[in-house]
Write a protein that holds these residues in place. Structure first.
Motif: not given
Length: 105
Positions: A35-49
């Motif tokens: 879950i951590y790398p997936i969340s990091a990729v989503v943070w990079y693409i879409y934002g922290w929220f």
């Protein structure tokens, strides 16, 4: 006279081949850290929220996957014991991928 017997806990299977050990390692890493790398990729693409929401949703989805693997592989009488990700991965690999050899007598 009421006689109740408690069944002994079966030990976690020992994986003998490198293939089985590798599969168990990959399942354990997936359950622990995916879950951590997936969340990091989503943070990079879409934002922290959206990344925080993805992280929470990832915890739920990985929990469902973990319970499904646990219920498919661990014997019914042993489900009352707690197992970590290594134990779940070892049981699942032993039951699904590395079938134990039949004992010939």
């Amino acid at each position: 006279m009421n006689v109740n017997f408690i069944d002994m806990m079966e030990p976690t299977p020992v994986l003998l081949t490198k293939k089985c050990k590798l599969i168990a390692l990959l399942i354990r890493i997936f359950l622990q850290f995916s879950i951590y790398p997936i969340s990091a990729v989503v943070w990079y693409i879409y934002g922290w929220f959206i990344a925080v929401l993805t992280l929470f949703l990832g915890f739920v989805i990985i929990g469902i996957i973990r319970s499904k693997l646990r219920n498919d592989s661990i014997p019914v009488k042993q489900r009352e014991y707690n197992y970590n990700d290594q134990g779940i991965a070892t049981w699942y690999t032993a039951k699904q991928f590395c079938y134990p050899e039949e004992v010939k007598q």
